[in-house]
Design a protein around this motif. Structure first.
Motif, PDB file in Angstrom:
ATOM      1  N   ILE A 302       0.842  -1.200   0.000  1.00  0.00           N
ATOM      2  CA  ILE A 302       0.000   0.000   0.000  1.00  0.00           C
ATOM      3  C   ILE A 302       0.876   1.248   0.000  1.00  0.00           C
ATOM      4  O   ILE A 302       0.635   2.207  -0.753  1.00  0.00           O
ATOM      5  N   ALA A 303       1.898   1.252   0.846  1.00  0.00           N
ATOM      6  CA  ALA A 303       2.794   2.417   0.909  1.00  0.00           C
ATOM      7  C   ALA A 303       3.519   2.622  -0.418  1.00  0.00           C
ATOM      8  O   ALA A 303       3.691   3.768  -0.877  1.00  0.00           O
ATOM      9  N   ARG A 304       3.932   1.537  -1.055  1.00  0.00           N
ATOM     10  CA  ARG A 304       4.621   1.654  -2.346  1.00  0.00           C
ATOM     11  C   ARG A 304       3.694   2.273  -3.389  1.00  0.00           C
ATOM     12  O   ARG A 304       4.107   3.143  -4.166  1.00  0.00           O
ATOM     13  N   PHE A 305       2.441   1.825  -3.395  1.00  0.00           N
ATOM     14  CA  PHE A 305       1.486   2.389  -4.352  1.00  0.00           C
ATOM     15  C   PHE A 305       1.262   3.871  -4.090  1.00  0.00           C
ATOM     16  O   PHE A 305       1.313   4.693  -5.012  1.00  0.00           O
ATOM     17  N   ARG A 306       1.016   4.227  -2.848  1.00  0.00           N
ATOM     18  CA  ARG A 306       0.712   5.627  -2.536  1.00  0.00           C
ATOM     19  C   ARG A 306       1.907   6.530  -2.831  1.00  0.00           C
ATOM     20  O   ARG A 306       1.748   7.604  -3.428  1.00  0.00           O
ATOM     21  N   ASN A 307       3.094   6.112  -2.437  1.00  0.00           N
ATOM     22  CA  ASN A 307       4.279   6.930  -2.696  1.00  0.00           C
ATOM     23  C   ASN A 307       4.531   7.074  -4.194  1.00  0.00           C
ATOM     24  O   ASN A 307       4.842   8.163  -4.689  1.00  0.00           O
ATOM     25  N   GLY A 308       4.377   5.965  -4.919  1.00  0.00           N
ATOM     26  CA  GLY A 308       4.589   6.012  -6.361  1.00  0.00           C
ATOM     27  C   GLY A 308       3.555   6.858  -7.070  1.00  0.00           C
ATOM     28  O   GLY A 308       3.864   7.557  -8.048  1.00  0.00           O
ATOM     29  N   ALA A 309       2.311   6.819  -6.587  1.00  0.00           N
ATOM     30  CA  ALA A 309       1.252   7.624  -7.207  1.00  0.00           C
ATOM     31  C   ALA A 309       1.528   9.111  -7.034  1.00  0.00           C
ATOM     32  O   ALA A 309       1.361   9.905  -7.977  1.00  0.00           O
ATOM     33  N   VAL A 310       1.934   9.505  -5.846  1.00  0.00           N
ATOM     34  CA  VAL A 310       2.232  10.910  -5.593  1.00  0.00           C
ATOM     35  C   VAL A 310       3.413  11.374  -6.451  1.00  0.00           C
ATOM     36  O   VAL A 310       3.398  12.477  -7.019  1.00  0.00           O
ATOM     37  N   LYS A 311       4.439  10.542  -6.584  1.00  0.00           N
ATOM     38  CA  LYS A 311       5.593  10.910  -7.418  1.00  0.00           C
ATOM     39  C   LYS A 311       5.195  11.108  -8.875  1.00  0.00           C
ATOM     40  O   LYS A 311       5.835  11.880  -9.596  1.00  0.00           O
ATOM     41  N   ARG A 312       4.143  10.408  -9.293  1.00  0.00           N
ATOM     42  CA  ARG A 312       3.689  10.536 -10.680  1.00  0.00           C
ATOM     43  C   ARG A 312       2.621  11.616 -10.838  1.00  0.00           C
ATOM     44  O   ARG A 312       2.004  11.730 -11.890  1.00  0.00           O
ATOM     45  N   ASP A 377       4.532  -1.275  -9.432  1.00  0.00           N
ATOM     46  CA  ASP A 377       5.198  -0.298 -10.305  1.00  0.00           C
ATOM     47  C   ASP A 377       4.618  -0.322 -11.715  1.00  0.00           C
ATOM     48  O   ASP A 377       4.455   0.730 -12.352  1.00  0.00           O
ATOM     49  N   ALA A 378       4.296  -1.536 -12.201  1.00  0.00           N
ATOM     50  CA  ALA A 378       3.725  -1.632 -13.541  1.00  0.00           C
ATOM     51  C   ALA A 378       2.352  -0.976 -13.597  1.00  0.00           C
ATOM     52  O   ALA A 378       2.006  -0.304 -14.582  1.00  0.00           O
ATOM     53  N   LEU A 379       1.556  -1.139 -12.558  1.00  0.00           N
ATOM     54  CA  LEU A 379       0.254  -0.477 -12.521  1.00  0.00           C
ATOM     55  C   LEU A 379       0.426   1.040 -12.510  1.00  0.00           C
ATOM     56  O   LEU A 379      -0.285   1.758 -13.226  1.00  0.00           O
ATOM     57  N   LEU A 380       1.350   1.534 -11.700  1.00  0.00           N
ATOM     58  CA  LEU A 380       1.578   2.975 -11.643  1.00  0.00           C
ATOM     59  C   LEU A 380       1.994   3.532 -13.008  1.00  0.00           C
ATOM     60  O   LEU A 380       1.519   4.600 -13.427  1.00  0.00           O
ATOM     61  N   ASP A 381       2.846   2.809 -13.697  1.00  0.00           N
ATOM     62  CA  ASP A 381       3.246   3.252 -15.043  1.00  0.00           C
ATOM     63  C   ASP A 381       2.045   3.240 -15.989  1.00  0.00           C
ATOM     64  O   ASP A 381       1.884   4.140 -16.820  1.00  0.00           O
ATOM     65  N   ALA A 382       1.208   2.206 -15.861  1.00  0.00           N
ATOM     66  CA  ALA A 382       0.020   2.128 -16.716  1.00  0.00           C
ATOM     67  C   ALA A 382      -0.958   3.257 -16.406  1.00  0.00           C
ATOM     68  O   ALA A 382      -1.592   3.813 -17.319  1.00  0.00           O
ATOM     69  N   LEU A 383      -1.093   3.618 -15.136  1.00  0.00           N
ATOM     70  CA  LEU A 383      -1.965   4.734 -14.773  1.00  0.00           C
ATOM     71  C   LEU A 383      -1.467   6.032 -15.392  1.00  0.00           C
ATOM     72  O   LEU A 383      -2.256   6.835 -15.910  1.00  0.00           O
ATOM     73  N   ALA A 384      -0.158   6.246 -15.334  1.00  0.00           N
ATOM     74  CA  ALA A 384       0.397   7.461 -15.937  1.00  0.00           C
ATOM     75  C   ALA A 384       0.177   7.475 -17.442  1.00  0.00           C
ATOM     76  O   ALA A 384      -0.174   8.510 -18.030  1.00  0.00           O
ATOM     77  N   TRP A 385       0.355   6.338 -18.075  1.00  0.00           N
ATOM     78  CA  TRP A 385       0.110   6.231 -19.519  1.00  0.00           C
ATOM     79  C   TRP A 385      -1.361   6.504 -19.831  1.00  0.00           C
ATOM     80  O   TRP A 385      -1.685   7.241 -20.780  1.00  0.00           O
ATOM     81  N   ALA A 386      -2.263   5.907 -19.021  1.00  0.00           N
ATOM     82  CA  ALA A 386      -3.696   6.083 -19.264  1.00  0.00           C
ATOM     83  C   ALA A 386      -4.109   7.538 -19.096  1.00  0.00           C
ATOM     84  O   ALA A 386      -4.928   8.055 -19.858  1.00  0.00           O
ATOM     85  N   ARG A 387      -3.522   8.207 -18.112  1.00  0.00           N
ATOM     86  CA  ARG A 387      -3.837   9.628 -17.915  1.00  0.00           C
ATOM     87  C   ARG A 387      -3.486  10.429 -19.167  1.00  0.00           C
ATOM     88  O   ARG A 387      -4.269  11.273 -19.624  1.00  0.00           O
ATOM     89  N   ASP A 388      -2.344  10.158 -19.735  1.00  0.00           N
ATOM     90  CA  ASP A 388      -1.928  10.889 -20.943  1.00  0.00           C
ATOM     91  C   ASP A 388      -2.781  10.487 -22.150  1.00  0.00           C
ATOM     92  O   ASP A 388      -3.138  11.325 -22.975  1.00  0.00           O
TER      93      ASP A 388
END
Length: 405
Positions: A302-312, A377-388
């Motif tokens: 959970i912490a990894r997801f939240r920290n990674g989301a904020v960084k993105r 990490d792969a989900l976070l990258d996919a979220l950033a891609w989807a946002r764009d």
């Protein structure tokens, strides 16, 4: 002339379609941990409630198979006829011991359990005061019980106090989710307990998403708040979320549990859970009690997801539970992001009204102890891609409760 029901249904379906609120079931062909085969494609799932990763754990599955071989596939009758099996009894005692309460009572589902509790304790002249974001089953339970339903602003103890003070002196229940299923935040249970005591109301906590995950030994939000059965006489425990099985139990005060057993219609007039299902749940409870590493791994994920989301650049709601919503606003926006994520190999559910309020559609991302750092990490990258790719303000602060991690 009275309208024909099929015409009413057709009009309602057309309206849902126009609002992008139709629902379509997806059939899962195979599961392998967090991987799911759907329509011939393997996806990484971030929408399951299997928070501790117990649904396919080999000891849990073995207990199910062994019991089914001995006891068969069905519950055969209600608990009060001849359906109550020794395995049911063992599961109830294990749950009570784990959660530090006198008794537990099994139900076929959390929905049935909530209906049972409210109907068994409240009648026409009584009142049920509830958080505005409580699960639908608690709302339905109050309506079906015929009592007065009063709702207070989300997570607002003073609002709950005002509602209790506004009704005559009669039977009263203060009911709240422990962890709110769409926002992922935790109820202010200690404050609500004080209010319930002062106002002579029963505090009932639906801890479907808390037990197994929060508190010492995973005993849930009530234990996390350092409260016992005196303050919270009854609480709901589901077996189909963190415990990876199926069914539910109401646990708490022995006299209240006996009252449920003897009077609750959803308990009396339904077939018992299959003993094999109870055996699987019993194995899961024992694992959840002793394998603290599952909760530790979940907290880290959970912490990894939240920290990674904020960084993105994403803004997150105030949740430190496995439920991590990303607000999207309109239904079409949420659906577009869910589709974009699926194109990248991820299954994340788009949640829309009436499950959430108007304008608060979201992606409901859920984290499991089975997710690896690479999955996160792969989900976070996919979220950033989807946002764009979708090109809208995904994950922006859509209401006052959204905060940075």
């Amino acid at each position: 002339m009275r309208p024909r029901l099929h015409e009413r249904v057709a009009a309602a379906r057309a309206q849902r379609a126009a609002q992008a609120r139709t629902r379509v079931r997806r059939s899962v062909t195979r599961r392998d941990g967090v991987r799911l085969e759907v329509d011939g494609h393997w996806l990484t799932g971030f929408c399951s409630n299997d928070y501790l990763g117990l649904a396919q754990q080999f000891q849990v599955v073995n207990a199910l198979q062994d019991s089914a071989a001995r006891d068969g596939a069905g519950g055969v009758a209600s608990h009060l006829v001849c359906g109550h099996h020794a395995t049911h009894d063992a599961l109830e005692k294990e749950l009570a011991d784990w959660l530090g309460v006198p008794r537990a009572l099994l139900f076929g589902s959390g929905y049935m359990a909530n209906l049972a509790v409210v109907q068994a304790f409240l009648g026409d002249e009584d009142v049920c005061v509830q958080d505005r974001l409580n699960h639908a089953s608690l709302i339905d339970a109050a309506r079906m019980a015929g009592c007065k339903l009063r709702r207070y602003p989300h997570a607002d103890p003073e609002g709950a106090l005002r509602q209790l003070r506004s009704v005559p002196d009669t039977g009263a229940m203060l009911a709240t989710d422990g962890v709110f299923s769409m926002d992922g935040d935790v109820a202010p249970i200690r404050e609500l307990a004080v209010i319930a005591r002062v106002q002579n109301a029963m505090l009932y906590v639906d801890d479907a998403h808390g037990v197994g995950v929060l508190g010492p030994e995973g005993r849930g939000t009530v234990a996390s708040a350092r409260l016992g059965v005196d303050a919270v006489p009854l609480q709901l425990v589901t077996l189909g979320k963190a415990l990876g099985s199926y069914g539910a139990a109401v646990v708490g005060d022995a006299d209240f549990i006996a009252h449920l057993e003897e009077t609750a219609r959803p308990y009396i007039y339904t077939t018992a859970l299959p003993p094999a299902q109870a055996a699987a749940s019993l194995a899961a409870v024992k694992l959840a009690r002793r394998e603290q590493w599952r909760r530790e791994k979940l907290v880290t994920a959970i912490a990894r997801f939240r920290n990674g989301a904020v960084k993105r650049g994403f803004e997150l709601m105030a949740s430190h539970t496995p439920i991590q919503p990303l607000l999207c606003g309109e239904e079409t926006h949420a659906l577009a992001f869910a589709d974009a994520l699926e194109a990248q190999g991820f299954w994340v559910s788009a949640i829309r009204p009436p499950t959430v309020p108007e304008g608060k559609s979201r992606l409901r991302i859920t984290i499991s102890a089975l997710h690896t750092p690479q999955d996160i990490d792969a989900l976070l990258d996919a979220l950033a891609w989807a946002r764009d790719a979708v090109g809208q303000g995904f994950g922006a602060s859509a209401d006052a409760t959204a905060t940075h991690a």
